[in-house]
Design a protein around this motif. Structure first.
Motif, short mmCIF file in Angstrom:
data_model
loop_
_atom_site.label_atom_id
_atom_site.label_comp_id
_atom_site.label_asym_id
_atom_site.label_seq_id
_atom_site.Cartn_x
_atom_site.Cartn_y
_atom_site.Cartn_z
N MET A 68 36.25 49.52 37.84
CA MET A 68 37.58 49.03 37.47
C MET A 68 38.14 49.75 36.25
O MET A 68 39.28 49.53 35.88
CB MET A 68 37.53 47.52 37.23
N GLY A 69 37.33 50.61 35.66
CA GLY A 69 37.80 51.38 34.51
C GLY A 69 37.92 50.58 33.23
O GLY A 69 38.66 50.94 32.33
N PHE A 70 37.17 49.48 33.13
CA PHE A 70 37.23 48.63 31.95
C PHE A 70 36.34 49.19 30.84
O PHE A 70 35.13 49.25 30.98
CB PHE A 70 36.75 47.21 32.26
N LYS A 71 36.96 49.60 29.74
CA LYS A 71 36.19 50.01 28.57
C LYS A 71 35.75 48.78 27.78
O LYS A 71 34.68 48.74 27.22
CB LYS A 71 37.02 50.93 27.69
N ASP A 72 36.63 47.78 27.72
CA ASP A 72 36.35 46.51 27.06
C ASP A 72 36.73 45.40 28.03
O ASP A 72 37.85 44.88 28.01
CB ASP A 72 37.16 46.39 25.76
N PRO A 73 35.82 45.01 28.96
CA PRO A 73 36.17 44.12 30.07
C PRO A 73 36.41 42.65 29.71
O PRO A 73 37.12 41.95 30.43
CB PRO A 73 34.98 44.24 31.02
N ILE A 74 35.85 42.18 28.61
CA ILE A 74 35.96 40.76 28.28
C ILE A 74 37.44 40.40 28.05
O ILE A 74 38.13 41.02 27.26
CB ILE A 74 35.11 40.39 27.05
N GLY A 75 37.88 39.38 28.80
CA GLY A 75 39.27 38.93 28.70
C GLY A 75 40.21 39.55 29.72
O GLY A 75 41.34 39.09 29.86
N LYS A 76 39.77 40.59 30.42
CA LYS A 76 40.63 41.21 31.43
C LYS A 76 40.85 40.26 32.59
O LYS A 76 40.00 39.43 32.91
CB LYS A 76 40.00 42.50 31.96
N LEU A 77 42.02 40.39 33.23
CA LEU A 77 42.36 39.53 34.37
C LEU A 77 42.07 40.22 35.69
O LEU A 77 42.33 41.41 35.86
CB LEU A 77 43.84 39.15 34.32
N ILE A 78 41.53 39.44 36.61
CA ILE A 78 41.29 39.89 37.98
C ILE A 78 42.08 38.95 38.89
O ILE A 78 42.03 37.72 38.72
CB ILE A 78 39.79 39.87 38.31
N ASP A 79 42.82 39.53 39.82
CA ASP A 79 43.68 38.76 40.73
C ASP A 79 44.59 37.78 39.99
O ASP A 79 44.78 36.64 40.40
CB ASP A 79 42.86 38.04 41.80
N ASP A 80 45.13 38.24 38.87
CA ASP A 80 46.15 37.54 38.07
C ASP A 80 45.71 36.29 37.33
O ASP A 80 46.39 35.87 36.42
CB ASP A 80 47.38 37.19 38.92
N HIS A 81 44.61 35.66 37.69
CA HIS A 81 44.27 34.44 36.95
C HIS A 81 42.77 34.19 36.75
O HIS A 81 42.38 33.16 36.23
CB HIS A 81 44.91 33.21 37.61
N PHE A 82 41.93 35.14 37.11
CA PHE A 82 40.51 35.00 36.83
C PHE A 82 40.16 35.92 35.67
O PHE A 82 40.31 37.13 35.75
CB PHE A 82 39.66 35.37 38.06
N ARG A 83 39.69 35.33 34.58
CA ARG A 83 39.41 36.08 33.35
C ARG A 83 37.93 36.46 33.28
O ARG A 83 37.06 35.62 33.51
CB ARG A 83 39.80 35.24 32.14
N VAL A 84 37.66 37.72 32.97
CA VAL A 84 36.28 38.20 32.81
C VAL A 84 35.71 37.62 31.53
O VAL A 84 36.27 37.82 30.45
CB VAL A 84 36.22 39.75 32.77
N ILE A 85 34.60 36.88 31.67
CA ILE A 85 33.95 36.31 30.49
C ILE A 85 32.62 36.99 30.17
O ILE A 85 32.09 36.83 29.09
CB ILE A 85 33.71 34.79 30.64
#
Length: 147
Positions: A68-85
């Motif tokens: 997904m290309g996340f350098k800092d994934p914590i807090g990113k949104l997936i499918d508009d409302h699921f937050r990466v914890i």
């Protein structure tokens, strides 16, 4: 533990390139799954049974974070409302002869129909199976659940 139960090619996430088809695996799990399988959280945190808002949270594996290309994934949104914890070390799910798939773990604390059990390695296998069978018999005397 050894099965991917769903795959999707329509998942969205923050920063996803326009037109990119996603090839992501999905597993729905309970908050105690990570402890049961012994996964290692390398960023953020695991699901919690005490936090009701974890129902809109996800944990991803390192392969998913890279994909997904996340350098800092914590807090990113997936499918508009699921937050990466949290981000976990890659687990071998499926064939050990194939690369680990980018996987998103969704918290589903009810209506589960698969049970993962970790046996005590210092206990003989047959004794473990008998102990587990006794527990299932107690809570499912009709025998609809098989061990």
């Amino acid at each position: 533990m050894t099965e991917i139960w769903s795959n999707t090619n329509s998942m969205d996430w923050e920063g996803k390139p326009e037109g990119m088809e996603s090839k992501v695996s999905i597993n729905w799990i309970t908050p105690t799954y990570g402890n049961t399988v012994g996964w290692k959280v390398v960023e953020g945190r695991d699901f919690s049974e005490e936090l009701v808002f974890d129902s809109s949270a996800v944990v991803i594996n390192r392969s998913a974070a890279r994909y997904m290309g996340f350098k800092d994934p914590i807090g990113k949104l997936i499918d508009d409302h699921f937050r990466v914890i949290g981000v976990i070390e890659d687990l071998t799910i499926g064939s050990p002869y194939e690369p680990v798939r980018p996987t998103v773990f969704f918290n589903l604390d009810e209506n589960m129909y698969i049970i993962n059990i970790r046996l005590n390695p210092s206990m003989p296998t047959q004794a473990s199976i008998e102990a587990v069978s006794a527990i299932f018999q107690k809570y499912d005397p009709s025998g609809s659940i098989r061990v």
